[in-house]
Design a protein around this motif. Structure first.
Motif, PDB file in Angstrom:
ATOM      1  N   MET A   1       0.817  -1.205   0.000  1.00 38.42           N
ATOM      2  CA  MET A   1       0.000   0.000   0.000  1.00 38.42           C
ATOM      3  C   MET A   1       0.853   1.258   0.000  1.00 38.42           C
ATOM      4  N   THR A   2       0.326   2.292  -0.625  1.00 47.17           N
ATOM      5  CA  THR A   2       0.962   3.607  -0.582  1.00 47.17           C
ATOM      6  C   THR A   2      -0.075   4.618  -0.118  1.00 47.17           C
ATOM      7  N   CYS A   3       0.416   5.737   0.390  1.00 45.66           N
ATOM      8  CA  CYS A   3      -0.473   6.772   0.918  1.00 45.66           C
ATOM      9  C   CYS A   3       0.031   8.144   0.498  1.00 45.66           C
ATOM     10  N   ILE A   4      -0.898   9.001   0.084  1.00 47.99           N
ATOM     11  CA  ILE A   4      -0.573  10.399  -0.200  1.00 47.99           C
ATOM     12  C   ILE A   4      -1.395  11.254   0.751  1.00 47.99           C
ATOM     13  N   PRO A   5      -0.783  11.760   1.817  1.00 47.23           N
ATOM     14  CA  PRO A   5      -1.521  12.586   2.781  1.00 47.23           C
ATOM     15  C   PRO A   5      -1.674  14.008   2.279  1.00 47.23           C
TER      16      PRO A   5
ATOM     17  N   GLU B   1      -0.583  16.706   3.792  1.00 49.47           N
ATOM     18  CA  GLU B   1       0.731  17.319   3.977  1.00 49.47           C
ATOM     19  C   GLU B   1       1.793  16.261   3.733  1.00 49.47           C
ATOM     20  N   ILE B   2       2.571  16.421   2.669  1.00 44.25           N
ATOM     21  CA  ILE B   2       3.527  15.400   2.245  1.00 44.25           C
ATOM     22  C   ILE B   2       4.896  15.657   2.863  1.00 44.25           C
ATOM     23  N   PHE B   3       5.547  14.585   3.314  1.00 43.24           N
ATOM     24  CA  PHE B   3       6.891  14.704   3.885  1.00 43.24           C
ATOM     25  C   PHE B   3       7.935  14.257   2.864  1.00 43.24           C
ATOM     26  N   TYR B   4       8.960  15.066   2.715  1.00 45.49           N
ATOM     27  CA  TYR B   4      10.137  14.681   1.925  1.00 45.49           C
ATOM     28  C   TYR B   4      11.386  14.967   2.751  1.00 45.49           C
ATOM     29  N   PHE B   5      12.445  14.198   2.524  1.00 47.19           N
ATOM     30  CA  PHE B   5      13.704  14.460   3.219  1.00 47.19           C
ATOM     31  C   PHE B   5      14.239  15.835   2.826  1.00 47.19           C
ATOM     32  N   LEU B   6      14.951  16.472   3.739  1.00 44.95           N
ATOM     33  CA  LEU B   6      15.339  17.879   3.588  1.00 44.95           C
ATOM     34  C   LEU B   6      16.072  18.160   2.293  1.00 44.95           C
ATOM     35  N   GLN B   7      17.063  17.378   1.963  1.00 45.66           N
ATOM     36  CA  GLN B   7      17.900  17.666   0.797  1.00 45.66           C
ATOM     37  C   GLN B   7      17.574  16.792  -0.415  1.00 45.66           C
ATOM     38  N   ALA B   8      16.461  16.074  -0.369  1.00 43.62           N
ATOM     39  CA  ALA B   8      16.163  15.098  -1.414  1.00 43.62           C
ATOM     40  C   ALA B   8      15.587  15.749  -2.666  1.00 43.62           C
ATOM     41  N   ASP B   9      16.035  15.247  -3.828  1.00 37.91           N
ATOM     42  CA  ASP B   9      15.362  15.587  -5.079  1.00 37.91           C
ATOM     43  C   ASP B   9      14.491  14.389  -5.472  1.00 37.91           C
ATOM     44  N   THR B  10      13.833  14.471  -6.598  1.00 37.52           N
ATOM     45  CA  THR B  10      12.902  13.410  -6.995  1.00 37.52           C
ATOM     46  C   THR B  10      13.622  12.094  -7.252  1.00 37.52           C
ATOM     47  N   ILE B  11      14.816  12.153  -7.821  1.00 39.36           N
ATOM     48  CA  ILE B  11      15.575  10.921  -8.068  1.00 39.36           C
ATOM     49  C   ILE B  11      15.954  10.267  -6.742  1.00 39.36           C
ATOM     50  N   ASP B  12      16.364  11.074  -5.759  1.00 37.49           N
ATOM     51  CA  ASP B  12      16.685  10.521  -4.438  1.00 37.49           C
ATOM     52  C   ASP B  12      15.479   9.794  -3.844  1.00 37.49           C
ATOM     53  N   MET B  13      14.290  10.410  -3.939  1.00 40.14           N
ATOM     54  CA  MET B  13      13.079   9.792  -3.381  1.00 40.14           C
ATOM     55  C   MET B  13      12.690   8.549  -4.176  1.00 40.14           C
ATOM     56  N   MET B  14      12.949   8.553  -5.483  1.00 38.47           N
ATOM     57  CA  MET B  14      12.664   7.375  -6.279  1.00 38.47           C
ATOM     58  C   MET B  14      13.520   6.194  -5.811  1.00 38.47           C
ATOM     59  N   LYS B  15      14.793   6.446  -5.546  1.00 36.49           N
ATOM     60  CA  LYS B  15      15.682   5.394  -5.055  1.00 36.49           C
ATOM     61  C   LYS B  15      15.245   4.909  -3.668  1.00 36.49           C
ATOM     62  N   TYR B  16      14.764   5.833  -2.850  1.00 38.54           N
ATOM     63  CA  TYR B  16      14.292   5.465  -1.519  1.00 38.54           C
ATOM     64  C   TYR B  16      13.066   4.556  -1.619  1.00 38.54           C
ATOM     65  N   TYR B  17      12.123   4.913  -2.506  1.00 39.38           N
ATOM     66  CA  TYR B  17      10.924   4.096  -2.695  1.00 39.38           C
ATOM     67  C   TYR B  17      11.278   2.709  -3.249  1.00 39.38           C
ATOM     68  N   LYS B  18      12.292   2.650  -4.113  1.00 41.96           N
ATOM     69  CA  LYS B  18      12.727   1.359  -4.652  1.00 41.96           C
ATOM     70  C   LYS B  18      13.195   0.435  -3.532  1.00 41.96           C
ATOM     71  N   GLY B  19      13.798   1.034  -2.513  1.00 38.16           N
ATOM     72  CA  GLY B  19      14.247   0.227  -1.381  1.00 38.16           C
ATOM     73  C   GLY B  19      13.107  -0.231  -0.488  1.00 38.16           C
ATOM     74  N   LEU B  20      11.981   0.499  -0.502  1.00 36.64           N
ATOM     75  CA  LEU B  20      10.846   0.162   0.355  1.00 36.64           C
ATOM     76  C   LEU B  20       9.881  -0.819  -0.309  1.00 36.64           C
ATOM     77  N   TYR B  21       9.682  -0.644  -1.611  1.00 29.94           N
ATOM     78  CA  TYR B  21       8.651  -1.394  -2.313  1.00 29.94           C
ATOM     79  C   TYR B  21       9.284  -2.359  -3.315  1.00 29.94           C
ATOM     80  N   PRO B  22       9.169  -3.652  -3.061  1.00 28.81           N
ATOM     81  CA  PRO B  22       9.797  -4.649  -3.946  1.00 28.81           C
ATOM     82  C   PRO B  22       9.291  -4.591  -5.388  1.00 28.81           C
TER      83      PRO B  22
END
Length: 299
Positions: free
Chosen positions: A75-79, A81-102
């Protein structure tokens, strides 16, 4: 897909959820609506596994969701108010999601990226506008290939063209992959276009849960005109509201529409027109006010 059974939750003596029961069918788009403070965000946090209920159970895909990583990977959720890491760009968040979701699909991510050409993938996400941050959230959430997506005021801050683009992407996933969507929103007109089930909450309880088709056919607007005054309405017709303007009378009728039409036709009106109600009108007439404050709900 989601089964909430007799859930109660209190915060410092305040009962936010009161014996709440709801069911979201697999592959459906379920609209959760109600006034501010009804408990919508609280139950969403339970379904996400953030809160643990005091009593009752919350199941996703037949499993308890609290502290269950295997379920949360589905499952994924879009609240709001969305949280992103302070210095993250979209590619950084994409890599983070790849680690969370098989099942994260990087090829799909870049394909969806074409629908959002204004997004600079290397720009710090926190420096993007609120609308662009929402667009990034949808790119990441859909690319995770979830079985369940939970949305809390999902398209707030987006322009009409982008809202349509996002709903088109979601509805395609529902149709092609059986995605289940739970969406909480105050935009009833928008929910009417996308939802097939609706749940109405107030004061921590679910007051009504039906398919949208059933809900819209349970209340009918009948406009009639007679040569003289409006005759008495037969007792078998349950009239929620009557509005008159000269000889034209608008009746908001609850119950089986064909029966109401037959009975009123037997009163020999000069003109009779039967119209469906929008979801927003159902709220106004059945739930007691344009602010969606539920006063007298009629079952």
């Amino acid at each position: 897909m989601i089964q909430v059974n007799n859930v109660t939750k209190s915060f410092n003596g305040y009962k936010a959820l009161d014996n709440l029961t709801m069911h979201v069918p697999k592959g459906s788009v379920y609209g959760l609506v109600g006034p501010n403070g009804a408990g919508k965000s609280t139950i969403i946090r339970h379904i996400n596994g953030v809160f643990k209920q005091d009593t009752g159970e919350v199941l996703v895909a037949g499993e308890h969701v609290y502290e269950n990583d295997a379920v949360k990977m589905k499952m994924t959720c879009i609240p709001d108010e969305i949280f992103y890491f302070l210095q993250a760009d979209t590619i950084d968040m994409m890599k983070y999601y790849k680690g969370l979701y098989p099942k994260f699909d990087e090829q799909l991510f870049y394909k969806i990226r074409e629908c959002f050409p204004s997004i600079d993938l290397k720009k710090n996400i926190r420096n993007l506008s609120k609308g662009m941050q929402k667009q990034v959230a949808f790119m990441l959430a859909i690319s995770s290939r979830p079985e369940l997506m939970i949305l809390d005021e999902p398209v707030d801050g987006l322009d009409p063209v982008m809202r349509r683009q996002i709903w088109s992407l979601l509805m395609s996933d529902v149709a092609e992959n059986g995605l289940t969507v739970l969406v909480s929103s105050h935009n009833l007109r928008e929910l009417e276009d996308v939802c097939d089930h609706v749940g109405i909450m107030d004061q921590g309880r679910l007051l009504l849960e039906r398919s949208l088709d059933d809900l819209q056919t349970s209340i009918t607007k009948i406009q009639v005109a007679f040569e003289d005054e409006l005759p008495p309405i037969p007792s078998e017709i349950q009239v929620l509201r009557k509005i008159s303007s000269g000889r034209v009378h608008t009746l908001i009728v609850k119950g089986e529409p064909n029966q109401a039409q037959r009975v009123i036709a037997s009163m020999n009106p000069m003109i009779m027109d039967v119209l469906p109600l929008s979801l927003e009108e159902i709220f106004i007439y059945e739930l007691g006010g344009e602010d969606y404050a539920v006063k007298d709900i009629i079952f």
